[in-house]
Structure formats: structure tokens, C-alpha cells
Write an enzyme that holds these catalytic residues in place. Sequence first.
Site, short mmCIF file in Angstrom:
data_model
loop_
_atom_site.label_atom_id
_atom_site.label_comp_id
_atom_site.label_asym_id
_atom_site.label_seq_id
_atom_site.Cartn_x
_atom_site.Cartn_y
_atom_site.Cartn_z
N ASP A 181 0.07 35.99 -24.31
CA ASP A 181 -0.84 35.14 -25.07
C ASP A 181 -1.15 33.91 -24.26
O ASP A 181 -0.25 33.23 -23.79
CB ASP A 181 -0.19 34.73 -26.40
CG ASP A 181 -1.09 33.78 -27.19
OD1 ASP A 181 -2.22 34.18 -27.50
OD2 ASP A 181 -0.65 32.65 -27.48
N GLU A 265 -5.19 39.36 -24.79
CA GLU A 265 -6.29 39.19 -25.73
C GLU A 265 -7.61 39.46 -25.02
O GLU A 265 -7.78 39.06 -23.87
CB GLU A 265 -6.34 37.74 -26.22
CG GLU A 265 -5.27 37.35 -27.17
CD GLU A 265 -5.35 35.87 -27.44
OE1 GLU A 265 -5.61 35.49 -28.58
OE2 GLU A 265 -5.18 35.09 -26.49
N ASP A 358 3.20 30.63 -29.96
CA ASP A 358 2.58 31.42 -28.90
C ASP A 358 3.33 32.72 -28.66
O ASP A 358 2.73 33.76 -28.38
CB ASP A 358 2.50 30.59 -27.60
CG ASP A 358 1.58 29.40 -27.76
OD1 ASP A 358 0.47 29.58 -28.30
OD2 ASP A 358 1.98 28.28 -27.36
#
Length: 395
Positions: A181, A265, A358
Amino acid sequence: MSRYRLALSPVQETALREHCAHARFVWNLCVEQEAEWRPGRGKMPRFAGRCRQLSEARAENPWLAAGSVIVQQQAIRDHDQAMANFFAGTHRRPSWRKAGRDEGFRVVAVRPGDVRRLNRKLAEVRVPKAGWVRFRLSRPVPEDVKSFRVTLDRAGRWHVAFAAIPDPVPGPGNGEVAGVDRGVAVSAALSTGETLNVPRLSPGRQQRLVRLQRKLARARKGSRRRGKVKLAVARLKGREADARKDWCEKVSTDLARRFDVIRVEDLKIGNMTRSARGTIEQPGRNVQAKAGLNREIARSGWGLLVARLEQKAPGRVEKVNPAYTSQRCSACGHVDAKARESQAVFACTACGSAANADVNAARNIAAGHAVTARGGSGLPGPVNREPQPVLLPAA
Ligand SMILES: [Zn+2]
């Protein structure tokens, strides 16, 4: 990309500056042509068409004709690629290049004999119209160099970078999956719980940078003092950028070696960095905050990290829909915008588990079960992670 510092003679420097000027001139012509396009005017010429236009321009313009056709054609090629990236939604529309800010050019069709080692510390590369140019051999030159790029940074340093796609790194073969992330508080959080940070300038250097920038604001335009301060600022920023690139190389190699599948992502960074200001009809919200976030994203080197991962672990990088990854509990799957207690802590309102925010997001990314954004199943809307709509010009 491996980069080396050039050691130029004054004559060579003049020749390279000419190449930079030509490349910028050709690039800006392309930008101008694109800017003048209106619906109904027919298609824009692509690479081949523009190369024909370049031949015409060279025939009429001795200044341009004196330069290298390779350098000038590559400027067209670079612009062509930039437009393709823009239409793909990953990058901003290519903009004007300015003298003193965008100095560089690219050379292709490099033959095996065009790069040669002189001794332990020096090597040289053949540059069109400039001859053999020496560079410091700070690390081995990659084999099979097909092209290279020469740049002059704002600190006045000349570099050559050889384009070489890094060799794939073999994975461990144990099926291990990692989620990564990208964040602001930490540059990259792993589903393993590790948090990684891009090296920043030391506090002392940061203070020095702030002082220099204040000085710069006060210095009279065009004064010698201003030039000096500008150079010092550029040096500090260059140092930070170098450290960031180095970090990306190390982290991508490490991840490719330790995990068989790396999930990230699917962020269209170009969109995020573009849309803070919004449009005139729909002014953006939280413009200042978003601009700050965008700056941080650019500084964290996320785009470079993912690009390197895809080269070093080809076929092993998966992009996951980022919707709700920051609001979903990785332990029980409950989605709640209020669970983000603070920037740093995720505290689930259903099962009560708490984690670094996170790392929680990284675990969701590793699991790959981010909710699809269109599913209107009573879920709260994503607060801070939904990619912004692409701002394509109305066709
Ligand atoms: Zn939970």
C-alpha cells in the site's frame, strides 16, 4: 536505468546544449500543433507524418539542419509516447519545455562499439555531432545498450542514462503473496506488517533547503546571487531525487525476490496528480490538501516503484481495485469510513481489531478482495482513495 556523470570538454558542452535546444524546439512544435487542433480539422499526424514535417523544417532552417536528425526525430518519438500515455489516462498532457528547466535529448540506434571502457574509472560514449564523450564509470555499463538519454539538471550536472530493462528477479517459488500500500505517512506498507520509507533529506539539510528557498524568494531576478542560490537549491533537491531512485531499485528487487505475487493498488497517478484544482465549472474541493497529497505521491516515487516491480517480477505483479482498501477491516471484512481513527490507526467498529492503517490496507490489497466501486450495496463511499475521473478534453 543506470545513470553516469559526464565529463565534458567546453566544445562538447556547446554541442550537447545545441542538441538540447533542438530537441526542445521540436517537442514544443509538437505541443503547439496539438494545441491548435480543433474538432473537424482531421487527424493529427503521428510519428511518421511528423518526421516528414521535420525534414521540411530542416530544409528551410539551417540552424535545425546543422543538428542531429536522430536527436530531433527522437524528440518527436518522445512526444508521441507522451501523447499515448496521456490518452491512456496515466499521464498528464505533454506541456511546453523550457530552457534551463527541461534540458535533455535521446539517442537511439546505438551500436555495440558506441560505448567503450577506457580504464577502471572512465568510459566513453559516442554522441552524434559531439564525438566520444567521457563519463565516470560509477558502476558497470549494462550490456546491449540500445539507446541513451543525456540530461542537464538544474544543478548544472550532465548525465547519461542507458536504457536497459532490468533483468527479471526469480521469485521464491513458495506461493507467497504480498500486498503493498502506498501511503503518505509511510511510503510503502507491506501486508507482512513492514513499513518502508523513502529516504528524505536529513533534518539539517531540510532546514538548509528552507533557508535557501527563502533567500531565493528575496533575491533579485537575474542577479548573480540568485543564480548561486538556485544552484544550491537544485543540488539539494537532486540529492533527494537520487536517493529516491536508489530506494525504488532496492525495494523492488527485494520484493521480487521474497514474494511470488505482489499486489498493488491500481492507481492512475496521473489522474490523482492532475485533478486537485478541478475545472472552472467544478472547482476542486480541498485543493490545498490534495495538492499537498499529490506532491507527496510524486515525492514517494510510487510510479517508479511499480514500474520497476513489473520489470523485475514480470507477470507476478497484480493490480487491485483500490476502492475501500483503506476502510475495510482486513480481519473481519467490515467496511466503515469511521474506522479510520486517525491517519495512522485503523480501529474496526465491528470486531474491534486495530492495526496500522496502511498495513491494514496492504492486507486488503494482498487478499485482492477490494469491493468493486459500482456495487451500491449500502456501503459508504470511498473517502480518500477513489481515483479521480480522467479529464479528457471533450472530443
Ligand atoms: Zn473487523
